[in-house]
Scaffold this motif. Sequence first.
Motif, short mmCIF file in Angstrom:
data_model
loop_
_atom_site.label_atom_id
_atom_site.label_comp_id
_atom_site.label_asym_id
_atom_site.label_seq_id
_atom_site.Cartn_x
_atom_site.Cartn_y
_atom_site.Cartn_z
N ASP A 332 0.86 -1.18 0.00
CA ASP A 332 0.00 0.00 0.00
C ASP A 332 0.90 1.24 0.00
OD1 ASP A 332 -1.85 1.98 0.37
OD2 ASP A 332 -2.91 0.98 2.01
N ALA A 333 0.87 2.00 -1.11
CA ALA A 333 1.73 3.17 -1.25
C ALA A 333 1.26 4.33 -0.39
CB ALA A 333 1.77 3.62 -2.71
N ALA A 334 0.02 4.21 0.14
CA ALA A 334 -0.49 5.28 1.01
C ALA A 334 0.05 5.13 2.41
CB ALA A 334 -2.00 5.23 1.03
N LEU A 335 0.61 4.00 2.72
CA LEU A 335 1.17 3.77 4.05
C LEU A 335 2.68 3.94 3.99
CD1 LEU A 335 -0.83 0.61 5.24
CD2 LEU A 335 -1.19 2.98 5.90
N ALA A 336 3.18 4.43 5.06
CA ALA A 336 4.64 4.62 5.11
C ALA A 336 5.31 3.27 5.07
CB ALA A 336 5.00 5.35 6.38
N LYS A 337 6.38 3.31 4.41
CA LYS A 337 7.15 2.07 4.31
C LYS A 337 7.57 1.65 5.70
CE LYS A 337 11.02 0.01 1.84
NZ LYS A 337 12.14 0.28 0.90
N GLY A 338 7.42 0.33 5.94
CA GLY A 338 7.75 -0.18 7.26
C GLY A 338 6.52 -0.29 8.13
N THR A 339 5.39 0.19 7.62
CA THR A 339 4.15 0.06 8.39
C THR A 339 3.19 -0.88 7.63
OG1 THR A 339 3.09 1.96 7.32
CG2 THR A 339 4.41 2.37 9.31
N SER A 340 2.20 -1.46 8.34
CA SER A 340 1.21 -2.35 7.71
C SER A 340 -0.15 -2.12 8.37
CB SER A 340 1.62 -3.81 7.84
OG SER A 340 1.69 -4.19 9.21
N ILE A 382 -6.30 -10.09 5.05
CA ILE A 382 -5.58 -9.26 4.08
C ILE A 382 -4.90 -8.12 4.85
CG2 ILE A 382 -5.76 -7.78 2.05
CD1 ILE A 382 -8.26 -9.34 1.26
N THR A 383 -3.62 -8.00 4.64
CA THR A 383 -2.83 -6.96 5.31
C THR A 383 -2.19 -6.04 4.26
OG1 THR A 383 -2.32 -8.46 7.14
CG2 THR A 383 -0.92 -6.51 6.88
N HIS A 384 -2.39 -4.74 4.45
CA HIS A 384 -1.74 -3.78 3.55
C HIS A 384 -0.37 -3.40 4.15
CE1 HIS A 384 -5.34 -2.12 1.09
NE2 HIS A 384 -5.31 -3.43 1.15
N VAL A 385 0.60 -3.47 3.33
CA VAL A 385 1.98 -3.14 3.74
C VAL A 385 2.38 -1.82 3.05
CG1 VAL A 385 4.38 -3.88 3.73
CG2 VAL A 385 2.54 -5.56 3.99
N GLY A 386 2.79 -0.83 3.91
CA GLY A 386 3.12 0.49 3.37
C GLY A 386 4.41 0.50 2.56
#
Length: 485
Positions: A332-340, A382-386
Motif C-alpha cells: 500500500d503506497a499510502a502507508l509509510a514504508k515499514g508500516t502495515s 488481508i494486510t496492507h503493507v506500506g
Amino acid sequence: MSKHHAAEEKPAATQMSWIQGLAKPLEAESASKLPFYGALVGHPPRHGDDVDSDTDAEHRPAALVPNSTATGPIRRISAVEVDTVIGRLDEPESPAGKSTGQRGRSRPIRARLRKPVLIGAAATLALLTVGGGTVSAMDKTVSIVVDGKTEKVTTLASSVAGALAAAGISPNSHDTLAPDVNATISDGSTIILDRGRLLTVTVDGQQRQVWTTARTVDEALAQMGTSTSDLALSANRSRSIPVEGLSLSAFTLHRVSVSVAGGSATSSMTAARTVGELLAAQKVTVGARDIVKPARTTPLSDGLVITVDRIAVTSTSTTVPLSQPPAISVNDAALAKGTSKVVQQGKPGTALITYTVRNVNGRQVGKTETGRRTVLAPVGQITHVGTKTSFTYVGEEVFTNDTSFGVNWDGLANCESTHNPKAVNANPSAGLPTYGLFQFDEPTWASVGGSGNPMDATPEEQLMRAKLLFQQRGLDPWACAYAAH
C-alpha cells in the motif's frame, strides 16, 4: 298204435336219462317268475329233414301251451332245447347202442322215434312242476354287494354271471368282481362288485387319468400311491367319486421357511408354486427396492429358505466447516514504508453437504455424497503493507528526511549510529548492547511492539518504533537527545 309197435319205439334207457337231465336249472332267470308250459305239440323242422306232407301238420313248430293248473317254480323250455332233445334222439345208434352223432338218418328210424320223443319231452316238463319241489330245491339266495350296497337275489343260476344277469347287473372291464364271473355260487354266497370310476387328476399342471374302484377322493389317491397330506386338493378328500367319474386339481405342498427384514425364519406348508405366490399368500409386501432371494419366479421345493431384505434409501445433510484461506499481504503506497494495516480479518466458512444413505433391514450399509452447498464462505486475512517512504539511501547510510513531532530524526540517527541501520554497540556504558539507527536494546524494542533484533528491521520500521518510544518517554531514552534539536 299197437302195443308191440309202442314197445318197439320206446326210447333207450340212456336216452331217457338224458331227457330227464333237462330238469337241471339253466343260468338265466328264476323259474318262479315264469308260467308253466304243459303239453308240447310237434317240433320245428330242421334243415335236412324230409317231412312228409301227411305228417306236416303234426310236426309244425313247437308251441308251449300255458297250464294254469301248475303250481310251484318251473323253468321255461325253449324251442331250441326241445329241438336239441329231438335231435339227439333222432340220431341212429351204433351197434354198441350209442348214437353216431351223424346228421344223415333213414326215414324209418326217424319215424319210429318222433312220437316217443314228443311224449318224453312232455314227461320231462311234467317233472318240473310236481309240487314245485324239484326246481324249488335248486333255488338259492345270494347277496350282491355293489359299491358297498347289498341286494338279496333269489336265482336258479349256478355261477356269478348267472346271478348278476338275474339281478340285471352288467359288469364292465373297469369294474372289480369277486369271486370271478365264472365262479360257482351256492345258497348264501356273496358277490362283491366295485364299479370302476374314471378319475382325472391334474397335479401341478400335469394331468393324469386313472380308473379306480375307490369311492372317495382320499381312497383313490391312496390307490395311486399319492399321499394326500402332501397335496392341496380342489375337492374335499372325503368327497364321493360318482360312477360317471370326477375331475380335480391338486398342488404339491412344500415346507419352506421365510425370513422378512432380517427376522427369524418362519416355517410353513404351502401349496404355492413359486416364491412370489407364497409371499402373496402370506401377505408379505415387497417394495420396489426390496431384495427377494431366491427370485420371485423360483419354483418352490422342500426345505427352501426365502429371505426378504427391506431396502430403504434416504437423504440426509450435515454442516461442515470450511478452512480459512491463507492470509495475504498487499503493498500500500499510502502507508509509510515499514508500516502495515490489516484491512480484512480472516475467518473459516461452513458448507452444507447432502448424502444418500442406504439401509438394509434398518442397518446403514452405505452413504454417498450427492450435493454440497457453501453456507458461509471462508475469508482470508488481508494486510496492507506500506511502501510510502521519504528515506534516502547513500551507500550504507540512510537518511530519514523526517522531522515529525519537531524532532530532527536524521540528527538523532547521525549521533547514535552515523545513519547505519545495521550499527551495533556491543559495550555501551549503559549496559546492554544496542542496535540500528536509533540504538534500541532488545527489551526497549520489544516494549514498542518490535520483535527480534532491531537491526534486522527495515529503516522505516526502526523510525516508526522510535517515534512510538518518543510518544511514550520523549527523548529521555537516547543519550544523543541533544542532537535531535
